[in-house]
Every structure is written in structure tokens, then in C-alpha cells.
Design a protein around this motif. Structure first.
Motif, short mmCIF file in Angstrom:
data_model
loop_
_atom_site.label_atom_id
_atom_site.label_comp_id
_atom_site.label_asym_id
_atom_site.label_seq_id
_atom_site.Cartn_x
_atom_site.Cartn_y
_atom_site.Cartn_z
N LYS A 1 25.31 34.72 -78.75
CA LYS A 1 25.84 35.21 -77.47
C LYS A 1 25.32 34.40 -76.29
O LYS A 1 25.96 34.36 -75.25
CB LYS A 1 25.44 36.68 -77.27
CG LYS A 1 26.27 37.62 -78.15
CD LYS A 1 25.97 39.07 -77.82
CE LYS A 1 26.91 39.98 -78.60
NZ LYS A 1 26.36 41.33 -78.76
N PRO B 1 29.63 38.66 -89.10
CA PRO B 1 30.81 38.83 -88.24
C PRO B 1 30.48 38.79 -86.76
O PRO B 1 31.25 38.23 -85.97
CB PRO B 1 31.35 40.22 -88.64
CG PRO B 1 30.85 40.44 -90.03
CD PRO B 1 29.52 39.73 -90.12
N ASP B 2 29.33 39.36 -86.34
CA ASP B 2 29.00 39.38 -84.90
C ASP B 2 28.70 37.97 -84.37
O ASP B 2 28.95 37.68 -83.20
CB ASP B 2 27.80 40.30 -84.63
CG ASP B 2 28.19 41.77 -84.79
OD1 ASP B 2 29.40 42.05 -84.88
OD2 ASP B 2 27.28 42.61 -84.84
N ARG C 1 30.16 35.22 -85.59
CA ARG C 1 31.47 34.57 -85.51
C ARG C 1 32.24 35.05 -84.27
O ARG C 1 32.84 34.26 -83.55
CB ARG C 1 32.31 34.81 -86.78
CG ARG C 1 31.60 34.43 -88.07
CD ARG C 1 32.58 34.25 -89.21
NE ARG C 1 33.37 33.05 -89.02
CZ ARG C 1 32.98 31.83 -89.33
NH1 ARG C 1 31.82 31.63 -89.91
NH2 ARG C 1 33.76 30.79 -89.09
N ALA C 2 32.17 36.37 -84.03
CA ALA C 2 32.90 36.93 -82.88
C ALA C 2 32.37 36.33 -81.58
O ALA C 2 33.14 36.02 -80.67
CB ALA C 2 32.77 38.45 -82.88
N VAL D 1 33.82 32.74 -81.13
CA VAL D 1 35.25 32.44 -81.26
C VAL D 1 35.93 32.20 -79.91
O VAL D 1 36.80 31.34 -79.79
CB VAL D 1 35.94 33.52 -82.13
CG1 VAL D 1 36.53 34.62 -81.30
CG2 VAL D 1 36.96 32.90 -83.04
N GLN D 2 35.51 32.93 -78.87
CA GLN D 2 36.19 32.81 -77.58
C GLN D 2 36.06 31.39 -77.00
O GLN D 2 37.03 30.81 -76.52
CB GLN D 2 35.64 33.85 -76.59
CG GLN D 2 36.42 33.93 -75.29
CD GLN D 2 37.87 34.41 -75.52
OE1 GLN D 2 38.08 35.33 -76.31
NE2 GLN D 2 38.83 33.79 -74.87
N GLU E 1 34.23 37.25 -94.11
CA GLU E 1 34.76 36.98 -92.77
C GLU E 1 35.15 35.51 -92.65
O GLU E 1 34.31 34.63 -92.81
CB GLU E 1 33.64 37.33 -91.76
CG GLU E 1 34.06 37.30 -90.33
CD GLU E 1 34.67 38.63 -89.90
OE1 GLU E 1 34.68 39.59 -90.69
OE2 GLU E 1 35.16 38.67 -88.76
#
Ligand code: DC
Length: 202
Positions: free
Chosen positions: A56, A83-84, A86-87, A90-91, A167
């Protein structure tokens, strides 16, 4: 505004990086090596950080330095199952893909998840033995002492983790052009990637 995305996926050490840089230079597109984002998170975890917080709060400075070590490669592959993580990444990749003037992104899930509507999708692969030999030569030229067998075992372990995760697993998009570089020179591999892009651009 001209948006044109080339998604280049494939397993470790298949030649994606070399091909992506050459395609980007040929067409004047920007290039993002998305593996570096995962490597930067992996490096933070190796020095005691939390993977999700690292993903993040990634800054451009985190992408500097030598992230191309075997330990960081394995750490990257381990954080990439989360997954967190990757999320969180991704943006940035998505925005990069849509920048004006065209973009090449290389990774594992660009054509399948990050940019499923990319104008061109390539899946660059080669046998595990050929990829391990290339990576072995690259690492030994940089002074790493890993043996051929260690490098092959690492490549196989990373392929397995990257393709079996739930994922965004490593796999070709249904409409990807497959380029198997096992028997190709770098020039031949680059030429076939440029041809695939030219066929779409017209
Ligand atoms: O491309 P590379 O070897 O630098 O990638 C390092 C690891 O990062 C790879 O083993 C899996 C992960 N990765 C990913 O899961 N998704 C991407 N788009 C790029 C890399």
C-alpha cells in the motif's frame, strides 16, 4: 489521447523483460516491469515489513537498488499469492496501462486480470531448463554463487507457486499469442513480438 496496451506475460526468465523493453523502444511506448513491484514488496518483507502495508505504501524509491536476487525473487513470488497485496498494486498498473502514448506491461496476470482488454497480449515462455540456464548465466555474471541445479529448482518452485495460486494465477489469456523462445535468439524473439504488435496496429 492514444491508448494502446501491450500485455506480456510468462514464467520466470522466459525473456519477457528483454522483449518488453525492445517492444517499448521500437514503438515509443512506456514500459512497466510489474515483477519489480512484487520484488519491492518481497524485499520489504525480507527486512521485517508487513506485505500488505508495504504494497500500500510503495514509493518509486523502493523500486531502486538490486531487486534481482534469488532471495527477493522467491519472496516476491510468496507475497504475490496474497490477494490484498495484489489488490494494492493493481490500480497503479492499470493507470500505467492507460497512459497517453502506449504502454507495455510485463508480468504474470497482465493479459488475464490487470488489462484484459489490452490491444495485444503475448505469452512468452520457454522450457524450464532453458530458462534456468539463462538465469544461471545472468546470476553468475553478477557474481552470485548459485549452482545450475539451485537455479533450476528455484525456477520450478516459482513457476509452481505462480501458476497454482488461487488469485490471478500465471496462465495465457485465451486470446494471447504464444511465443516459445526455447529455440530462439533474442533477436528472433523480439522480432516475433514486434510482428504480433504490427499485425494489430496495421
Ligand atoms: O517477473 P519477476 O520474475 O520479476 O516476478 C517476480 C515475482 O512476482 C513472480 O515470481 C510472481 C510475482 N508477479 C506476479 O505475481 N504478478 C505479476 N504481474 C508480476 C510478478
Amino acid at each position: 489521447m492514444t491508448v494502446f496496451t501491450v500485455a506480456i506475460d510468462g514464467p520466470a526468465a522466459a525473456g519477457k523483460g528483454t522483449i518488453s523493453k525492445a517492444v517499448a523502444a521500437h514503438f515509443g511506448f512506456a514500459h512497466l516491469d510489474t515483477g519489480l513491484l512484487y520484488r519491492a514488496v518481497g524485499a520489504k518483507v525480507l527486512s521485517g515489513g508487513d506485505p500488505v502495508a508495504a504494497a500500500k505504501n510503495l514509493t518509486p524509491a523502493d523500486l531502486q537498488g538490486d531487486l534481482r536476487t534469488p532471495d527477493i525473487a522467491q519472496a516476491a513470488s510468496r507475497v504475490a499469492v496474497l490477494p490484498d497485496v495484489r489488490a494494492a498494486l493493481v490500480q497503479f498498473q492499470h493507470d500505467f496501462a492507460l497512459r497517453d502514448g502506449g504502454a507495455v506491461l510485463d508480468g504474470r496476470d497482465i493479459g488475464t486480470v490487470v488489462c484484459p482488454t489490452a490491444e495485444v497480449k503475448l505469452f512468452v515462455t520457454a522450457s524450464a531448463e532453458v530458462r534456468a540456464e539463462r538465469r544461471f548465466l545472468e546470476l553468475s555474471s553478477k557474481g552470485h554463487s548459485d549452482t545450475r541445479d539451485q537455479v533450476l529448482a528455484d525456477v520450478i518452485a516459482r513457476d509452481k507457486r505462480d501458476s497454482e495460486r488461487a488469485e490471478a494465477p500465471l496462465k495465457p489469456a485465451d486470446d494471447a499469442v504464444i511465443i516459445d523462445t526455447s529455440e530462439m535468439s533474442i533477436d528472433q524473439a523480439v522480432a516475433s513480438a514486434i510482428l504480433a504488435v504490427d499485425q494489430v496496429r496495421g
